[in-house]
Design an enzyme around this catalytic site. Sequence first.
Site, short mmCIF file in Angstrom:
data_model
loop_
_atom_site.label_atom_id
_atom_site.label_comp_id
_atom_site.label_asym_id
_atom_site.label_seq_id
_atom_site.Cartn_x
_atom_site.Cartn_y
_atom_site.Cartn_z
N GLY A 156 0.84 -1.21 0.00
CA GLY A 156 0.00 0.00 0.00
C GLY A 156 0.86 1.24 0.00
N SER A 206 2.04 -1.50 -4.72
CA SER A 206 0.74 -0.83 -4.78
C SER A 206 0.01 -1.20 -6.07
CB SER A 206 0.94 0.68 -4.73
OG SER A 206 -0.29 1.34 -4.91
N PHE A 221 -13.23 21.42 13.52
CA PHE A 221 -13.78 20.17 12.98
C PHE A 221 -14.70 19.56 14.03
CE2 PHE A 221 -12.67 17.28 9.33
CZ PHE A 221 -12.45 18.28 8.41
N GLN A 227 -18.46 4.13 9.50
CA GLN A 227 -18.86 5.54 9.63
C GLN A 227 -19.64 6.03 8.41
OE1 GLN A 227 -15.81 8.98 9.70
NE2 GLN A 227 -16.81 9.03 11.69
N LEU A 251 -17.98 13.03 -1.41
CA LEU A 251 -17.88 13.71 -0.11
C LEU A 251 -17.93 15.22 -0.24
CD1 LEU A 251 -17.21 13.28 2.97
CD2 LEU A 251 -14.89 13.92 2.34
N GLU A 283 -16.29 17.98 5.87
CA GLU A 283 -16.70 18.54 7.16
C GLU A 283 -16.09 19.94 7.33
OE1 GLU A 283 -16.80 15.63 10.30
OE2 GLU A 283 -15.73 17.00 11.63
N ARG A 322 -19.58 12.94 14.14
CA ARG A 322 -20.22 12.52 12.89
C ARG A 322 -21.40 11.59 13.07
NH1 ARG A 322 -14.97 11.77 8.93
NH2 ARG A 322 -14.73 14.02 8.65
N HIS A 372 -18.46 6.19 4.56
CA HIS A 372 -17.24 6.97 4.41
C HIS A 372 -15.98 6.27 4.90
CE1 HIS A 372 -14.74 10.50 4.13
NE2 HIS A 372 -14.56 10.58 5.43
N ARG A 410 -15.00 7.74 14.45
CA ARG A 410 -13.76 8.51 14.27
C ARG A 410 -14.07 9.99 14.17
NH1 ARG A 410 -11.28 10.76 9.68
NH2 ARG A 410 -12.61 9.69 8.17
C1 LIG Z 1 -13.18 11.45 0.11
C2 LIG Z 1 -12.43 11.24 1.40
C3 LIG Z 1 -12.02 12.33 2.15
C4 LIG Z 1 -11.34 12.15 3.35
N1 LIG Z 1 -10.94 13.25 4.06
C5 LIG Z 1 -10.23 13.06 5.21
C6 LIG Z 1 -9.73 14.19 5.92
O1 LIG Z 1 -9.87 15.34 5.53
N2 LIG Z 1 -9.06 13.95 7.07
C7 LIG Z 1 -8.84 12.69 7.56
O2 LIG Z 1 -8.21 12.54 8.61
N3 LIG Z 1 -9.29 11.61 6.87
C8 LIG Z 1 -9.96 11.78 5.72
N4 LIG Z 1 -10.40 10.67 5.03
C9 LIG Z 1 -9.97 9.33 5.46
C10 LIG Z 1 -8.52 9.12 5.05
O3 LIG Z 1 -8.26 9.78 3.85
C11 LIG Z 1 -8.17 7.65 4.89
O4 LIG Z 1 -8.60 6.92 6.00
C12 LIG Z 1 -6.67 7.47 4.75
O5 LIG Z 1 -6.15 8.33 3.77
C13 LIG Z 1 -6.32 6.04 4.43
O6 LIG Z 1 -4.94 5.96 4.14
P1 LIG Z 1 -4.24 4.57 3.97
O7 LIG Z 1 -2.81 4.87 3.68
O8 LIG Z 1 -4.55 3.70 5.12
O9 LIG Z 1 -4.93 3.90 2.69
P2 LIG Z 1 -5.12 4.39 1.17
O10 LIG Z 1 -4.73 5.77 0.95
O11 LIG Z 1 -6.49 3.98 0.79
O12 LIG Z 1 -4.06 3.50 0.38
C14 LIG Z 1 -4.23 2.11 0.20
C15 LIG Z 1 -3.08 1.58 -0.63
O13 LIG Z 1 -3.13 0.16 -0.66
C16 LIG Z 1 -2.87 -0.30 -1.97
N5 LIG Z 1 -3.51 -1.62 -2.11
C17 LIG Z 1 -4.75 -1.97 -1.69
N6 LIG Z 1 -4.98 -3.27 -2.01
C18 LIG Z 1 -3.88 -3.74 -2.63
C19 LIG Z 1 -3.51 -4.98 -3.21
N7 LIG Z 1 -4.33 -6.04 -3.23
N8 LIG Z 1 -2.29 -5.08 -3.77
C20 LIG Z 1 -1.44 -4.02 -3.80
N9 LIG Z 1 -1.74 -2.83 -3.28
C21 LIG Z 1 -2.94 -2.69 -2.69
C22 LIG Z 1 -3.46 0.75 -2.87
O14 LIG Z 1 -2.87 0.72 -4.13
C23 LIG Z 1 -3.10 2.03 -2.10
O15 LIG Z 1 -1.80 2.45 -2.45
C24 LIG Z 1 -11.07 10.84 3.81
C25 LIG Z 1 -11.47 9.75 3.05
C26 LIG Z 1 -12.15 9.94 1.88
C27 LIG Z 1 -12.61 8.73 1.12
#
Ligand SMILES: Cc1cc2nc3c(=O)[nH]c(=O)nc-3n(C[C@H](O)[C@H](O)[C@H](O)COP(=O)(O)OP(=O)(O)OC[C@H]3O[C@@H](n4cnc5c(N)ncnc54)[C@H](O)[C@@H]3O)c2cc1C
Length: 559
Positions: A10, A33, A114, A227, A239, A242, A273, A337, A372
């Site tokens: 990821g 990724s 927030f 959520q 989205l 907020e 939320r 979300h 959250r």
């Molecule tokens: C529209 C939106 C707005 C948001 N705004 C906010 C905000 O303002 N503030 C806040 O705190 N949170 C916010 N959130 C929540 C937050 O963005 C996410 O919880 C957080 O960014 C998740 O990060 P992550 O690194 O865990 O996963 P992600 O960013 O989802 O990354 C997942 C990674 O895993 C890889 N992957 C997945 N499955 C596989 C596989 N089988 N093989 C290889 N690679 C794989 C993908 O390629 C990707 O690179 C928001 C979420 C959304 C959807």
Amino acid sequence: MLEHDVLIVGAGLAGMRAAVAAHERGANVAVISKVHPVRSHSNAAQGGINAALTDRGDDWTDHAFDTVKGSDYLADQDAIEVMCSEAGDDIISLEHMGVIFNRDEKGHLGTRAFGGQQKARTFFVADFTGQAILHVLYEQLMESKVKVYEEWFVLSLIIEDGECCGVTAIEMATGRVYVIRAKTVIMCTGGVGRLFEPSTNGLIVTGDGMALAYRAGAPLMDMEMIQYHPTTLKGSGVLITEGARGEGAYLLNKSGDRFMEKYAPNMMELASRDVVSRAGQTEINEGRGIDGCVLLDCRHLGEKLIKERLTEILSIGRDFAGIDIIKEPIPIRPGMHYIMGGIKSDIDGKTSIPGLYATGECACVSVHGGNRLGANSLLDTVVFGRRAGHHAAEVSKQMEYKKFDVTSQIKKAEMDLQKLLDRDNVGERWANVRTDLGVEIDKHFGVFRTESGMQSLKESLTGFKARYDNCSVQDKGRIFNTDLIFTLELGYMLDCAEAITLSGIERKESRGAHSRIDYPQRDDDNWLKHVLVTKTAEGPLLTHLPVTITSWEPQERKY
Ligand SMILES: Cc1cc2nc3c(=O)[nH]c(=O)nc-3n(C[C@H](O)[C@H](O)[C@H](O)COP(=O)(O)OP(=O)(O)OC[C@H]3O[C@@H](n4cnc5c(N)ncnc54)[C@H](O)[C@@H]3O)c2cc1C
């Protein structure tokens, strides 16, 4: 042989932060990724990232209390203390790496309010904070020359003598299957938003990592805690941050009343939320909405502020709903979300399987509990991503690569893929099954839940699994076979759906996002505990773990 001390699955914020941290500690690191790193869902984060900075008159213990209260007392308070006490340093280090956070009138880092928080402690870059941070971390990753397996899709975790020692993966450009050997593997695969239709999440957010860990025997925790964000756009479910309410936008019902007065007289639109989503859904259910929606009104904020600080939702309104948010209120409704639950892990990212770590949205540390707080997820990814990267790098230094039969791992993965490709073309398409599943789960696992609804979902999952087993992959080729990849993703989603549904049925109370019409009260005597699901040969096993309380005894939750 491809091998690395630390292999990170990821490349969102959690993955890239972990990679930079592990590299700093001298480990041989790689990131894998399924999409180009900056296309990860973290890119879509809008509103901001929380931290209590002492020189701003804020205190991390206040942030911690707001987080505990927001979680409806389900989060583990020792983990929250780590996240909130380390948040300030992480924000400053992001700033030093090059994130151009918005400034206040004095030129200091600016904050916005927030939900669910007593103080304005959300640092932000207009309303594209995730993108700003993700690109800066990607620069760091490139500078460190960490190996990135870009557009590689992980098929399984390799577990040998109970320890995780690598993955099998398909290189999407060629269709070739590889084993990547690793001393430690960190899952940073994000959430499972697209199990629900609609959702604010990108189409790639399909719960792969949770399902892979679940299949490998790691427990998933708090999976019922889904959520629903109060403000998602009518129809598409995109989205609306907020941050809009943080800047002062109102929620209105069809009579033009600010209905939050009834539900959260003190915090109004900035209650947490789950509370605001229930309020909006109640207005809609009781006939005070308009066409299945309520309204978010930004008009009084003025053109200048909207163009400077809410530029993303200005274009979202125009492009996805044909409205000008400077002049018109936005029709919104609560929509899926985020998942508070995930692979059970500790404050260093360790899971129950030696060698396997998890961090970011796919993990449950647990800092979000039943609900959250907005802007705590980006914080979770950078604090615990960094910690997991450091820990895995240090542990790897003491380890040798584990020996296992690489050829048979590749053969098995190849055979599983071939079985899918060999199905004839009379079966169903993955897309229909995925959409029907998403609509069904949204219907029964939304803002309000009941025993009968969740039981009927459980029964329908058997049907969805049967349909999945009958899906045909019509593209029989190897090169960029998205038909195959999307089918595999659907398999992962079904595993997550099972864990979510069983956990929801298990928890017989209302807490945070898990709001049951048949058990409307929070029940601390019986349910101040986590629900865990583990896959066993006999089927899914449900167990419990106590919640860690340090300083804050559960109280009635009012906003
Ligand atoms: C529209 C939106 C707005 C948001 N705004 C906010 C905000 O303002 N503030 C806040 O705190 N949170 C916010 N959130 C929540 C937050 O963005 C996410 O919880 C957080 O960014 C998740 O990060 P992550 O690194 O865990 O996963 P992600 O960013 O989802 O990354 C997942 C990674 O895993 C890889 N992957 C997945 N499955 C596989 C596989 N089988 N093989 C290889 N690679 C794989 C993908 O390629 C990707 O690179 C928001 C979420 C959304 C959807």
